[in-house]
Design an enzyme around this catalytic site. Structure first.
Site, PDB file in Angstrom:
ATOM      1  N   HIS A 244      -0.628   0.041  -4.224  1.00 29.79           N
ATOM      2  CA  HIS A 244      -1.386   0.316  -3.007  1.00 29.79           C
ATOM      3  C   HIS A 244      -0.421   0.364  -1.817  1.00 29.79           C
ATOM      4  O   HIS A 244       0.554  -0.384  -1.773  1.00 29.79           O
ATOM      5  CB  HIS A 244      -2.460  -0.751  -2.764  1.00 29.79           C
ATOM      6  CG  HIS A 244      -3.375  -0.350  -1.654  1.00 29.79           C
ATOM      7  ND1 HIS A 244      -3.065  -0.579  -0.332  1.00 29.79           N
ATOM      8  CD2 HIS A 244      -4.560   0.295  -1.656  1.00 29.79           C
ATOM      9  CE1 HIS A 244      -4.038  -0.090   0.422  1.00 29.79           C
ATOM     10  NE2 HIS A 244      -4.952   0.455  -0.360  1.00 29.79           N
TER      11      HIS A 244
ATOM     12  N   LYS B  33      -9.658  -5.646  -0.686  1.00 30.52           N
ATOM     13  CA  LYS B  33      -8.499  -6.183   0.049  1.00 30.52           C
ATOM     14  C   LYS B  33      -8.710  -7.686   0.246  1.00 30.52           C
ATOM     15  O   LYS B  33      -9.168  -8.354  -0.676  1.00 30.52           O
ATOM     16  CB  LYS B  33      -8.285  -5.400   1.349  1.00 30.52           C
ATOM     17  CG  LYS B  33      -8.255  -3.877   1.077  1.00 30.52           C
ATOM     18  CD  LYS B  33      -7.729  -3.039   2.184  1.00 30.52           C
ATOM     19  CE  LYS B  33      -7.845  -1.564   1.799  1.00 30.52           C
ATOM     20  NZ  LYS B  33      -7.203  -0.660   2.704  1.00 30.52           N
TER      21      LYS B  33
ATOM     22  N   GLY C 187      -7.141   3.123   6.110  1.00 30.46           N
ATOM     23  CA  GLY C 187      -7.463   2.321   7.288  1.00 30.46           C
ATOM     24  C   GLY C 187      -7.418   3.145   8.567  1.00 30.46           C
ATOM     25  O   GLY C 187      -7.227   2.608   9.658  1.00 30.46           O
TER      26      GLY C 187
ATOM     27  N   GLU D 157      -3.805   8.503  -2.507  1.00 29.47           N
ATOM     28  CA  GLU D 157      -4.141   7.788  -1.276  1.00 29.47           C
ATOM     29  C   GLU D 157      -3.064   8.072  -0.232  1.00 29.47           C
ATOM     30  O   GLU D 157      -2.053   7.355  -0.169  1.00 29.47           O
ATOM     31  CB  GLU D 157      -4.216   6.283  -1.541  1.00 29.47           C
ATOM     32  CG  GLU D 157      -5.194   5.917  -2.635  1.00 29.47           C
ATOM     33  CD  GLU D 157      -5.825   4.556  -2.405  1.00 29.47           C
ATOM     34  OE1 GLU D 157      -6.987   4.394  -2.772  1.00 29.47           O
ATOM     35  OE2 GLU D 157      -5.160   3.668  -1.834  1.00 29.47           O
TER      36      GLU D 157
HETATM   37  P1  13P Z   1     -10.121   2.503   3.655  1.00 24.63           P
HETATM   38  O1  13P Z   1     -11.258   3.163   2.925  1.00 24.63           O
HETATM   39  O2  13P Z   1     -10.544   1.302   4.445  1.00 24.63           O
HETATM   40  O3  13P Z   1      -9.324   3.485   4.467  1.00 24.63           O
HETATM   41  O4  13P Z   1      -9.136   1.920   2.552  1.00 24.63           O
HETATM   42  C1  13P Z   1      -8.860   2.753   1.448  1.00 24.63           C
HETATM   43  C2  13P Z   1      -8.042   2.079   0.469  1.00 24.63           C
HETATM   44  O5  13P Z   1      -7.145   1.301   0.757  1.00 24.63           O
HETATM   45  C3  13P Z   1      -8.351   2.390  -0.949  1.00 24.63           C
HETATM   46  O6  13P Z   1      -7.461   1.770  -1.810  1.00 24.63           O
END
Ligand code: 13P
Length: 277
Positions: free
Chosen positions: A111, A25, A189, A183
């Site tokens: 994403h 990120k 998050g 996801e």
């Molecule tokens: P987290 O592992 O921080 O929840 O984020 C996952 C993510 O965005 C994978 O693309």
């Protein structure tokens, strides 16, 4: 963790290479990227990496540092987004050929943070995915339902619609050139990952849709990884599932120590699933 990995769960996934990936990120500048890579190499020396597929997705401004630092392998690099056009008057954007030139092998598309904060749609993602494949990048196509979709019982319908839209232009032979990433938007998050039961059902539904639309061979070959609040503590039970071909990690792999721990989790699962490590 090892007890959570059941041999019987793993049979279907035996021939697919497992993936341990992280999207950084908006974290890790160039200097932090160099430190991360140096520490990761030290830690990888103590792990069985073998045939695992490993990649990190740094921010654009850290790609040059990442390309240099990870040049010896086995960790490849990719980007977190791209534009659908190759060039033109698109202020602030970066194209697929530019990512290739920067040393990227992968590009993440759809994403949930791009969908939620930057107005992206799966129709736009389809155009980006077409461009990525045309330029030899491996698209990581994120699929995920919202909490509202889940509560309303329409998670699988939403995932299938996202899949059908984004891959609409692809023939069966190209499907496994992409990586699918389940996801759930409510698990990114968040405090906890989706449960193994939930993940098994959604991955099964995604693979079944690939089989319906593109055929059994594409469904057997395409990798479907899970992302959303993965940690070393919960990752083993998730990657053990038959239809889960790897882990896509955010926060827990923003440090080299964290990513090394996740690679270890996936490596152990590969041994038990019968994928060579
Ligand atoms: P987290 O592992 O921080 O929840 O984020 C996952 C993510 O965005 C994978 O693309």
């Amino acid at each position: 963790m090892d007890q959570a990995i059941q041999k019987g769960d793993a049979i279907m996934g035996a021939s697919r290479r497992l993936i341990a990936a992280t999207g950084w990120k908006m974290n890790n500048d160039a200097a932090a990227t160099r430190r991360y890579a140096a520490e990761l190499y030290q830690r990888l020396a103590g792990l069985r990496v073998g045939s695992l597929e490993l990649y990190v997705l740094p921010p654009f401004t850290s790609l040059a540092a990442a390309a240099a630092a990870f040049a010896p392998g086995p960790v490849a690099i990719g980007a977190q987004n791209m534009h659908a056009e190759d060039a033109g008057a698109w202020t602030g954007e970066v194209s697929a050929p530019m990512l290739v030139e920067a040393g990227c092998r992968y590009v993440e598309l759809a994403h949930s943070e791009r969908l939620a904060h930057f107005g992206e749609t799966y129709e736009l993602v389809r155009r980006k995915l077409n461009a990525a494949l045309r330029h030899g990048l491996v698209p990581i196509l994120c699929l995920g339902e919202t909490a509202e979709d889940r509560t309303a019982g329409r998670a699988d319908a939403v995932l299938c619609a996202q899949l059908d839209t984004a891959l609409a232009d692809q023939p069966a032979e190209r499907i496994a050139d992409a990586i699918l990433a389940y996801e759930p938007r409510w698990a990114i998050g968040a405090a906890a990952a989706a449960s193994p039961e939930h993940v098994a059902a959604r991955h099964g539904a995604i693979r079944a849709q690939v089989a319906r639309r593109w055929g059994a061979a594409a469904a057997a070959a395409v990798r479907i990884i899970y992302g959303g609040s993965v940690t070393p503590a919960n990752g083993g039970a998730l990657v053990a599932l038959a239809d889960v071909d790897g882990l896509f990690v955010g926060r827990a792999a923003w440090t080299a120590a964290g990513y090394a721990a996740m690679i270890d989790v996936v490596s152990r699962a590969a041994t038990i699933k019968g994928v060579p490590t």
